[in-house]
Design a protein around this motif. Structure first.
Motif, short mmCIF file in Angstrom:
data_model
loop_
_atom_site.label_atom_id
_atom_site.label_comp_id
_atom_site.label_asym_id
_atom_site.label_seq_id
_atom_site.Cartn_x
_atom_site.Cartn_y
_atom_site.Cartn_z
N TYR A 229 0.82 -1.22 0.00
CA TYR A 229 0.00 0.00 0.00
C TYR A 229 0.86 1.27 0.00
CZ TYR A 229 -4.16 -2.78 1.08
OH TYR A 229 -5.20 -3.68 1.02
N LEU A 230 1.94 1.26 0.76
CA LEU A 230 2.71 2.47 0.96
C LEU A 230 3.88 2.61 -0.01
CD1 LEU A 230 2.85 2.37 4.87
CD2 LEU A 230 1.09 3.36 3.39
N ASP A 231 4.38 1.51 -0.52
CA ASP A 231 5.54 1.53 -1.42
C ASP A 231 5.42 0.44 -2.47
OD1 ASP A 231 8.08 2.10 -2.44
OD2 ASP A 231 9.09 0.76 -1.03
N PRO A 232 4.36 0.50 -3.32
CA PRO A 232 4.12 -0.59 -4.29
C PRO A 232 5.30 -0.89 -5.21
CG PRO A 232 2.23 0.90 -4.18
CD PRO A 232 3.33 1.54 -3.41
N PRO A 233 6.03 0.13 -5.72
CA PRO A 233 7.15 -0.20 -6.61
C PRO A 233 8.35 -0.79 -5.88
CG PRO A 233 6.38 2.08 -6.92
CD PRO A 233 5.81 1.59 -5.64
#
Length: 400
Positions: free
Chosen positions: A263-267
């Motif tokens: 959610y916070l850092d998908p890549p």
């Protein structure tokens, strides 16, 4: 693929380096410092290369961030010593350089990006990561200061030309990208070594903690009726033993960190580590005794990251962290149209600190806190991201 990546990177560096180095020189007033800033910027750009969308924009943002002060180059392993033949170099003779250095740094950045690089006010705001209303006054303030005693600088064309003329001739010329490519490769190798070292340290800490924290008192007979019976853990070990708990916790934190990062850092560009300490906020002994408790961990960036995320899952509000206690912000209860109710801090920026607390079906209490703990790269998230995260059904406590 590596050869294609290197060719693309080399072409961009040879094209953009004159502009980036000239910008660094105008911001620092020192050609040596400007060169070091640019070396660091392009090495970091190579490390992120597969994910770079706008190389010029990202390089300008990095230059603005790095040019504030002397930089340490990661590939310099020895103390830097300069041997000077003759008298020390004198300050820049161009009046515009001396006058730029008298400005506040934000004013200097704004006028250089506007009148030399040619960015719009909105683009300057993106580079500075400031609201545009805070950027607008910077340029006229800088112009007034620069025009004092130099009325010709009131002309946009004259000021732009003076800035351009102040750039040393060797800075204007493109050069081979071989050195920048080599620096970028060194930076990647260094990061691999750091990550491998961090993983090794984490494994050693878990092993040492399991040995040091093993209970020294005589074990209670397993069939004693007064002791709660542990439920199956799926780890083929007894959760009453610290070494077993360490195995369960490592697997649980790995799984929960992956959920949070989705959610916070998908890549996968920001978070590079997660960990925890042995205290009641992270590992409550009462949880393992069947009396209720909470488990938690923190996520962070190993390399100059500013934003940390703390995630806790508690059996009830009795064991959950108090909303607002970490960030010292006021919390309020908010009920959405879908019927979900949350405790939220009023803040919406990670710079101020954000907290979200959610209790699905009135059972487990899930708390997520995002805040900046130091200077460094900031993760671009908002309160909405935290609200979505706490509702993920995969966030749960492990079996005891």
């Amino acid at each position: 693929m590596s050869a294609i990546r290197d060719d693309e990177y080399a072409a961009v560096v040879e094209r953009e380096r004159p502009l980036i180095q000239a910008t660094a020189y105008l911001l620092t007033g020192d050609p040596v410092q400007a060169e070091r800033v640019v070396q660091l910027v392009f090495a970091q750009l190579y490390r992120r290369w597969p994910r770079v969308v706008n190389p010029r924009h990202e390089a300008l943002r990095a230059v603005v961030s790095a040019a504030r002060a002397p930089v340490d180059l990661p590939w310099e392993y020895r103390e830097r010593i300069e041997l000077i033949d003759g008298p020390p170099p004198t300050a820049a003779s161009e009046p515009i350089i001396a006058d730029l250095l008298k400005l506040r740094y934000s004013q200097r950045v704004a006028v250089v990006l506007k009148r030399y690089v040619g960015l719009s006010t909105a683009q300057i705001a993106e580079v500075l990561e400031w609201p545009i209303d805070q950027v607008r006054p910077l340029i006229p303030e800088a112009r007034v200061a620069l025009a004092a005693g130099h009325p010709a600088r009131t002309s946009d064309a004259a000021l732009s030309q003076e800035l351009s003329d102040a750039i040393p001739s060797d800075t204007r010329q493109s050069r081979s990208s071989a050195d920048d490519l080599a620096h970028g490769r060194r930076l990647i190798r260094r990061r691999w070594i750091q990550q491998a070292s961090a993983a090794l340290v984490a494994a050693v800490l878990i092993l040492v903690a399991g040995v040091l924290l093993a209970p020294t008192r005589p074990p209670v007979p397993p069939l004693a009726p007064s002791m709660p019976v542990a439920t199956p853990s799926g780890q083929n070990c007894d959760p009453s033993e610290v070494t077993c708990r360490a195995k369960i916790l490592f697997g649980w934190r790995s799984e929960m960190a992956a959920v949070a990062a989705s959610y916070l850092d998908p890549p996968g560009r920001y978070f590079s580590g997660f960990g925890y300490a042995y205290d009641k906020r992270y590992d409550m002994p009462s949880y393992w005794d069947g009396q209720g408790g909470a488990l938690a961990f923190e996520m962070f960036r190993l390399d100059k990251g500013a934003t940390e995320v703390y995630l806790q899952v508690a059996t009830s509000r009795k064991f959950a962290v108090r909303c607002g206690a970490t960030t010292r912000q006021q919390c309020q209860q908010v009920r959405f149209l879908d019927g979900n109710s949350f405790l939220l801090t009023e803040t919406t920026s990670v710079r101020q600190g954000m907290e979200v607390q959610y209790s699905p079906a009135g059972e487990e209490v899930i708390t997520v806190i995002a805040h900046n703990t130091q200077r460094g790269q900031i993760l671009d998230i908002d309160r909405g991201d935290l609200i979505k995260l706490v509702q993920d059904a995969r966030l749960h406590l492990p079996k005891r």
